[in-house]
Motif scaffolding. Structure first.
Motif, PDB file in Angstrom:
ATOM      1  N   CYS A  10      16.235  -4.437 -20.142  1.00  0.00           N
ATOM      2  CA  CYS A  10      16.650  -5.903 -19.437  1.00  0.00           C
ATOM      3  C   CYS A  10      18.405  -6.170 -19.837  1.00  0.00           C
ATOM      4  O   CYS A  10      18.827  -4.746 -19.889  1.00  0.00           O
ATOM      5  CB  CYS A  10      16.861  -7.138 -21.502  1.00  0.00           C
ATOM      6  SG  CYS A  10      17.353  -6.457 -23.143  1.00  0.00           S
ATOM      7  N   GLY A  11      18.649  -7.013 -19.446  1.00  0.00           N
ATOM      8  CA  GLY A  11      20.510  -7.348 -20.065  1.00  0.00           C
ATOM      9  C   GLY A  11      20.365  -8.788 -20.481  1.00  0.00           C
ATOM     10  O   GLY A  11      19.084  -9.461 -20.533  1.00  0.00           O
ATOM     11  N   PHE A  26      15.837 -10.776  -9.861  1.00  0.00           N
ATOM     12  CA  PHE A  26      16.836 -10.105 -10.484  1.00  0.00           C
ATOM     13  C   PHE A  26      18.337 -10.482  -9.987  1.00  0.00           C
ATOM     14  O   PHE A  26      19.325 -10.566 -11.317  1.00  0.00           O
ATOM     15  CB  PHE A  26      16.339  -8.671  -9.660  1.00  0.00           C
ATOM     16  CG  PHE A  26      17.728  -7.175 -10.072  1.00  0.00           C
ATOM     17  CD1 PHE A  26      16.952  -6.423 -12.520  1.00  0.00           C
ATOM     18  CD2 PHE A  26      18.534  -7.066 -10.023  1.00  0.00           C
ATOM     19  CE1 PHE A  26      18.158  -5.810 -12.482  1.00  0.00           C
ATOM     20  CE2 PHE A  26      19.663  -6.535 -11.036  1.00  0.00           C
ATOM     21  CZ  PHE A  26      19.065  -5.764 -12.173  1.00  0.00           C
ATOM     22  N   GLN A  43      19.216 -13.806 -11.838  1.00  0.00           N
ATOM     23  CA  GLN A  43      19.830 -13.716 -12.797  1.00  0.00           C
ATOM     24  C   GLN A  43      21.649 -14.035 -13.244  1.00  0.00           C
ATOM     25  O   GLN A  43      22.698 -13.138 -13.364  1.00  0.00           O
ATOM     26  CB  GLN A  43      19.569 -12.153 -13.289  1.00  0.00           C
ATOM     27  CG  GLN A  43      17.722 -11.955 -14.429  1.00  0.00           C
ATOM     28  CD  GLN A  43      17.092 -10.832 -14.240  1.00  0.00           C
ATOM     29  OE1 GLN A  43      18.286 -10.277 -14.666  1.00  0.00           O
ATOM     30  NE2 GLN A  43      16.423 -10.064 -14.708  1.00  0.00           N
ATOM     31  N   ARG A  51      22.950 -13.465 -10.518  1.00  0.00           N
ATOM     32  CA  ARG A  51      23.880 -12.427 -10.074  1.00  0.00           C
ATOM     33  C   ARG A  51      24.179 -12.777  -8.914  1.00  0.00           C
ATOM     34  O   ARG A  51      23.447 -13.549  -8.097  1.00  0.00           O
ATOM     35  CB  ARG A  51      23.413 -11.085  -9.256  1.00  0.00           C
ATOM     36  CG  ARG A  51      23.283  -9.985 -10.760  1.00  0.00           C
ATOM     37  CD  ARG A  51      22.183  -8.902 -10.470  1.00  0.00           C
ATOM     38  NE  ARG A  51      22.704  -8.030 -12.240  1.00  0.00           N
ATOM     39  CZ  ARG A  51      21.743  -8.601 -13.119  1.00  0.00           C
ATOM     40  NH1 ARG A  51      20.233  -8.319 -13.353  1.00  0.00           N
ATOM     41  NH2 ARG A  51      22.016  -7.143 -14.207  1.00  0.00           N
ATOM     42  N   GLU A  60      15.244 -10.646 -18.758  1.00  0.00           N
ATOM     43  CA  GLU A  60      13.835  -9.374 -17.453  1.00  0.00           C
ATOM     44  C   GLU A  60      12.704 -10.309 -17.032  1.00  0.00           C
ATOM     45  O   GLU A  60      13.243 -11.642 -17.254  1.00  0.00           O
ATOM     46  CB  GLU A  60      14.030  -8.545 -19.111  1.00  0.00           C
ATOM     47  CG  GLU A  60      12.591  -9.304 -20.357  1.00  0.00           C
ATOM     48  CD  GLU A  60      11.199  -9.781 -19.888  1.00  0.00           C
ATOM     49  OE1 GLU A  60      11.527 -10.758 -19.520  1.00  0.00           O
ATOM     50  OE2 GLU A  60      10.468  -9.148 -19.986  1.00  0.00           O
TER      51      GLU A  60
HETATM   52  N1  URA Z   1      15.829  -5.260 -16.184  1.00  0.00           N
HETATM   53  C1  URA Z   1      16.572  -6.748 -16.047  1.00  0.00           C
HETATM   54  O1  URA Z   1      15.378  -8.024 -15.339  1.00  0.00           O
HETATM   55  N2  URA Z   1      17.854  -7.731 -15.679  1.00  0.00           N
HETATM   56  C2  URA Z   1      18.832  -6.360 -16.249  1.00  0.00           C
HETATM   57  O2  URA Z   1      20.085  -7.037 -16.046  1.00  0.00           O
HETATM   58  C3  URA Z   1      18.549  -4.606 -16.477  1.00  0.00           C
HETATM   59  C4  URA Z   1      16.880  -4.774 -16.290  1.00  0.00           C
END
Ligand code: URA
Length: 268
Positions: free
Chosen positions: A98-99, A165, A169, A171, A198
């Motif tokens: 995860c982040g 992702f 998230q 980014r 995640e």
């Molecule tokens: N998994 C994710 O979904 N994000 C992350 O930043 C790292 C792992």
């Protein structure tokens, strides 16, 4: 097959059938992680492999156990949960990466999910905390107890499962893809008390609640989005995450889990 009951059949995506999986199944995302998980077991056998789904069954310290990779994201994880439920699995634990979006959850620490919200697509609408993607209390408590025993640094909290992702998230998107909704997303979710990002926990927990299965999630922090730390040798820690959950499952009987749960809740 004579029977039309889907529970009696080899499952369409996972290609597992009745008797192929144990009651308890660990769920990494990455199929490459499956042999890393089973390395710690007494013995294991790969029972199916199709697309992103790779399943092995064996035992750990005498307890029957399986592992199935879910692939990345909710749709893929949801298929794994539905098909595992059909062949009789009753306890599912995601063991992933995860982040983190809080400073205190450093790279290499564990995040144990107590509940998951879902961020749909790249919009800034996400399902609220009262959505019933709640981890099983006994699983949470037992993961906490195992993390304590094995001396891991861990955090228990709210997870945001996203459908992408990058923009999902927060980014920056690629030049030709609009990163809709990503601006200010990390700050917004921090304000909503979210601990990590995640992509699978919400689907797994939601479906487990629908089917009456016991489920939880533990993830190794690969990136900290606030401090900018990033784990490059993260695979090693992810294998340890899986062995933590293996260890937990091997020891988890109702009585131990229930007393751990009440101790943990008493400490809140
Ligand atoms: N998994 C994710 O979904 N994000 C992350 O930043 C790292 C792992």
């Amino acid at each position: 097959m004579d029977s039309e009951d889907p529970n009696d059949a080899e499952q369409y995506h996972l290609e597992v059938g009745p008797g192929d999986v144990a009651d308890s199944v660990l769920l990494p995302g990455n199929p490459e992680r499956v042999p890393k998980v089973t390395d710690a077991w007494d013995h294991s056998e790969e029972v199916a492999r199709h697309r992103e789904y790779r399943t092995a069954t064996g035992s750990y310290e005498g307890t029957p156990i399986s592992v199935t990779s879910t692939g990345i994201g909710s749709p893929s994880a949801a298929i794994a949960v539905e098909e595992l439920a059909r062949v009789g699995a009753d306890t599912l634990i995601r063991v992933g990466s995860c982040g983190a979006i809080r400073e205190e959850a450093a790279v290499g620490d564990l995040v144990i999910t107590r509940g998951a919200v879902r961020q749909e697509g790249t919009s800034d609408e996400y399902v609220r905390e009262d959505y019933p993607a709640v981890a099983d209390h006994a699983v949470v408590a037992a993961l906490v107890a195992a993390a304590e025993r094995l001396d891991y640094d861990y955090h228990v909290g709210l997870t945001c499962s996203t459908d992408s992702f990058y923009a999902g998230q927060g980014r920056p998107g690629f030049e030709n893809f609009e990163a809709r909704g990503s601006e200010g997303l990390v700050e917004e979710l921090r304000a909503a008390n979210v601990l990590n990002f995640e992509m699978e926990a919400s689907a797994i927990l939601t479906l487990a609640n629908v089917y009456g299965l016991r489920a939880g999630a533990v993830c190794s922090v690969y990136a900290n989005r606030v401090t900018g730390e990033f784990r490059t040798e993260g695979e090693r820690r992810a294998a340890e995450t899986a062995s933590l959950a293996t260890h937990l499952l091997a020891q988890m009987d109702e009585r131990v889990a229930e007393s751990a749960a009440s101790e943990w809740h008493a400490g809140l």
